[in-house]
Design a protein around this motif. Structure first.
Motif, mmCIF file in Angstrom:
data_model
loop_
_atom_site.group_PDB
_atom_site.id
_atom_site.type_symbol
_atom_site.label_atom_id
_atom_site.label_comp_id
_atom_site.label_asym_id
_atom_site.label_seq_id
_atom_site.Cartn_x
_atom_site.Cartn_y
_atom_site.Cartn_z
ATOM 1 N N LYS A 74 47.036 50.055 34.216
ATOM 2 C CA LYS A 74 47.878 49.066 33.577
ATOM 3 C C LYS A 74 47.938 49.135 32.048
ATOM 4 C CE LYS A 74 49.413 44.494 33.646
ATOM 5 N NZ LYS A 74 49.866 43.543 34.603
ATOM 6 N N GLU B 217 53.078 38.438 31.849
ATOM 7 C CA GLU B 217 53.847 39.364 32.674
ATOM 8 C C GLU B 217 54.606 40.316 31.764
ATOM 9 O OE1 GLU B 217 53.890 40.671 35.915
ATOM 10 O OE2 GLU B 217 54.153 38.610 36.612
ATOM 11 N N THR B 221 58.846 43.537 34.639
ATOM 12 C CA THR B 221 58.421 42.937 35.904
ATOM 13 C C THR B 221 59.002 41.530 36.036
ATOM 14 O OG1 THR B 221 56.360 44.154 35.707
ATOM 15 C CG2 THR B 221 56.423 42.439 37.355
HETATM 16 MG MG LIG Z 1 51.988 42.942 37.471
#
Ligand SMILES: [Mg+2]
Ligand SMILES: Nc1ncnc2c1ncn2[C@@H]1O[C@H](COP(=O)(O)OP(=O)(O)OP(=O)(O)O)[C@@H](O)[C@H]1O
Ligand SMILES: Nc1ncnc2c1ncn2[C@@H]1O[C@H](COP(=O)(O)OP(=O)(O)OP(=O)(O)O)[C@@H](O)[C@H]1O
Ligand SMILES: [Mg+2]
Lengths: 334, 348
Positions: A74, B217, B221
């Motif tokens: 991420k 977020e 997304t």
């Molecule tokens: Mg996510």
């Protein structure tokens, strides 16, 4: 029908990077289906792929085509992606979003291709703190990159029988950078007088997409708008588990899901939807001159969803990834 | 003594204190939708008096602004303004009026609520989201240049102070409006320093609001979630460009630009405006939907604590929309702006 040259059935090498998150599951689904069909492809698998590692870097250039699950973790994901695309100069990122029969979607009869500039813009990574508490991030746009992406978009539209190209921008605010992008699009548009050309401001464009998406055909835009619009078009159709994609440059082509997400929340639980990856793999097959396998896989995915009503959770069913893949294999050859 | 003073203030304060409010009618459909709001407010006997201000078509300041110092001063003096849409020249030239107003008046927050309206059919029922957008910096700094021929740069500016202001406002808004969640939207994976700073400040401010659930977020997304299933989303706070995009997207979810209110909030004054553009394609044809400007006006009345008037007009507007007998073309109806306006007035 496609008539091969003698010898085209020989094994072709394709690099396979399963990666992290849902990557291993979706690429595994592709592998299983390819095996069932005896597709003449040999995967050179790069497990534990790490772009910073020189060894894997040199291997990347070995084959023309790459099948990619999900790239990286991420917090470093996007800059890593960016360096990677830059390294292979995969300047055109393409997402296919289309309504699929058999799925409840927000909009029907949608068929959109988003073409996104993949090597500059907001993703340049040039940032600094000019004064304590004040940061500058630089968006870089070049005439050359804008021209080649515009070129790709029109060429794509032409060769795939599409009628319209919409350039998405924010040139009313970013007069220079997005202005340059638009200028490039206009220049290329002139050479394709038989393709309709339109321009739309990014905010209005997102509104139009959720309201009336059938007006769109091929869309071309700078990097960041691309990442947003790809997700919007996935959202109005079957979702990120259905939207296929690819990244293409002069020397290499990479096939992966149309929206770049790790899917940490569902990874490893056997609930991932492999459809997007399967459809992407059919783009790879066509790219390598193997259209028959591509047709079979597309039909099988459609049959599984529409007629067999075998669906993963994200598209309104309760099948596992494995069940879905098995059903696709059973539906092959139709 | 105290009692007397209290009593006398009650007596002395006039029953109808007509407060002056600025109105910028704007370009394109601006004058038509402004007239609709004026008529409805008049019919509801709202105790405000409009002070009209035009905005020039040529630059009036050295920075290329189209709005005079006097007008800006007057907005600050009167504190509240309602504004129609203005044309922004594409390409080189002037600075957008919207941007000028936001920057010069330090209107640091832009608030855009979007709530599904019964009677307006969309593929997205049950939407109730609020976009809170940083309004003064980011990608809209206007700092651009050509480095060498064929290479141009745009500077996105993110400052600690602006992040602090917008984050604080978002949580205060959530608290005041009984909202349960705030989600910060960003692209800190790419713009690690710029959006990273924004995210960090939001994170810090969130700690002072334990009753509000905070999450983050990535902007793409979030775009997916909004387009796919927006019903679980509540208040969103984000930098300038993302806010611009997301607020229009949300408008699309509830049926379009004709239906969304918007407020620009600063420390000195507040400017309420319709989110949509000048709609040159339908300007002057009595086809425009005035709801966005009207709802913005209602938001302004609430900020002025004229809640009774605001609620009455709001109820009338929603019931006309719900009955769906007098809808404008953008909502699939056949009514003119004036028919729709009259229908609301009849309901008051
Ligand atoms: Mg996510
Ligand atoms: N193939 C797929 N099938 C089903 N759902 C998917 C698939 N790919 C992604 N998703 C879903 O899409 C959503 C967005 O993904 P995700 O949360 O990974 O994105 P993100 O916020 O960009 O995070 P990250 O940076 O980890 O990718 C998630 O709910 C994820 O489960
Ligand atoms: N109040 C309204 N009522 C009905 N339709 C509207 C309204 N506002 C905008 N539209 C429609 O929405 C579409 C987009 O219009 P808008 O003017 O906002 O676009 P824009 O490109 O952002 O313009 P601008 O540069 O003036 O901001 C147009 O088709 C327009 O007719
Ligand atoms: Mg906008």
């Amino acid at each position: 029908n496609y008539l091969q040259k003698p010898g085209e059935g020989a094994l072709k090498n394709v690099t396979l990077i399963p990666g992290v998150g849902i990557g291993p599951e979706i690429t595994n689904s592709v592998k299983t289906v390819f095996e069932a069909l005896h597709v003449p492809i040999k995967f050179d698998v790069l497990d534990n792929f790490n772009f910073e590692n020189d060894d894997s870097k040199s291997q990347l250039r070995k084959n023309e085509c790459i099948l990619l699950g999900v790239m990286t973790e991420k917090n470093q994901k996007y800059t890593d992606n960016y360096k990677f695309y830059k390294y292979l100069d995969l300047y055109s990122n393409i997402t296919f979003a289309f309504s699929v029969e058999g799925i409840t979607q927000r909009h029907n009869n949608t068929d959109i291709v988003v073409i996104r500039e993949n090597t500059e813009g907001e993703y340049s990574g040039v940032e600094h703190e000019v004064y304590p508490g004040v940061v500058e991030s630089i968006k870089v746009t070049t005439k050359q990159a804008s021209l080649r992406i515009a070129e790709y978009a029109f060429e794509f539209a032409h060769l795939s029988g599409r009628r319209k190209v919409t350039a998405v921008h924010k040139a009313n605010i970013m007069k220079l950078v997005d202005g340059l992008f638009l200028q490039a699009c206009r220049e290329v548009a002139q050479r394709y007088s038989f393709i309709k050309y339109e321009e739309m401001i990014i905010d209005n464009c997102c509104m139009q997409l959720v309201k009336n998406p059938t007006q769109f055909d091929v869309m071309v835009m700078p990097n960041l708008y691309g990442s947003i619009v790809q997700n919007v078009v996935a959202g109005i159709t079957g979702g990120v588990g259905m939207a296929a994609g690819a990244s293409i440059g002069k020397d290499h082509a990479l096939f992966s899901q149309g929206c770049r997400h790790t899917g940490r929340d569902i990874a490893g639980k056997n609930v991932v939807n492999p459809s997007a990856m399967l459809v992407s793999s059919t783009l790879l097959l066509r790219h390598l001159g193997l259209p028959n396998f591509a047709d079979q896989i597309c039909r099988a995915v459609q049959h599984t969803i529409q007629d067999k009503k075998i669906k993963t959770k994200d598209i309104g069913g309760n099948a596992t990834t494995d069940q879905f893949t098995s059903e696709v294999i059973r539906s092959l050859g139709r | 003594m105290n009692i007397i003073r209290k009593a006398s203030t009650t007596i002395l304060r006039p029953q109808f204190n007509y407060q002056k409010v600025i109105l910028f009618p704007g370009d394109g459909i601006g004058p038509e939708i402004s007239k609709a709001v004026i008529d409805i407010f008049d019919a509801a006997k709202v105790p405000i008096e409009w002070e009209f201000h035009e905005i020039h078509k040529k630059r009036v300041t050295e920075q290329g602004d189209l709005i005079t110092e006097e007008t800006l001063k007057q907005v600050k003096a009167l504190k509240y303004a309602l504004k129609g849409p203005f044309e922004t020249p594409i390409g080189k030239g002037y600075r957008s009026i919207n941007v000028t107003l936001r920057k010069r008046l330090q209107l640091f927050a832009n608030v855009r609520p979007c709530k599904s309206i019964k009677g307006v059919q969309t593929p997205y029922p049950g939407v109730d989201v609020v976009t809170i957008r940083e309004n003064t910096e980011g990608e809209y700094s206007g700092l651009e240049h050509e480095v060498v021929p064929g290479v141009v740069e745009n500077l996105k500016i993110v400052s600690y102070n602006a992040c602090q202001n917008i984050a604080q406002y978002a949580f205060e808004f959530a608290r005041a409006n009984n909202r349960k969640q705030v989600v910060a939207c960003h692209k800190a994976g790419v713009m690690k320093q710029g959006d990273g700073l924004f995210l960090k400040v939001c994170d810090d401010v969130a700690k002072n609001y334990p009753e509000i659930e905070f999450s983050e977020e990535q902007i793409d997304t979030m775009a997916f979630k909004l387009a796919n299933d927006p019903t679980k989303i509540d208040v969103m706070v984000m930098p300038n460009l993302y806010g611009d995009i997301v607020s229009d997207l949300c408008a699309g979810l509830i049926g379009g630009l004709g239906l969304t209110a918007s407020g620009n909030i600063g420390k000195d004054c507040e400017v309420y405006e319709a989110v949509h553009g000048t709609a040159p394609d339908i300007a002057g044809k009595n086809l425009a939907n005035p709801t966005a400007l009207l709802l913005s006006g209602i938001m302004m009345l609430k900020a002025m604590r004229l809640n009774d008037y605001a609620n009455r007009i709001e109820t009338a507007t929603y019931s006309v929309l719900e009955e769906a007998r007098f809808l404008t073309g953008d909502l699939g109806g056949k009514s003119t702006t004036t028919d729709y306006t009259k229908a609301i007035i009849d309901k008051l």
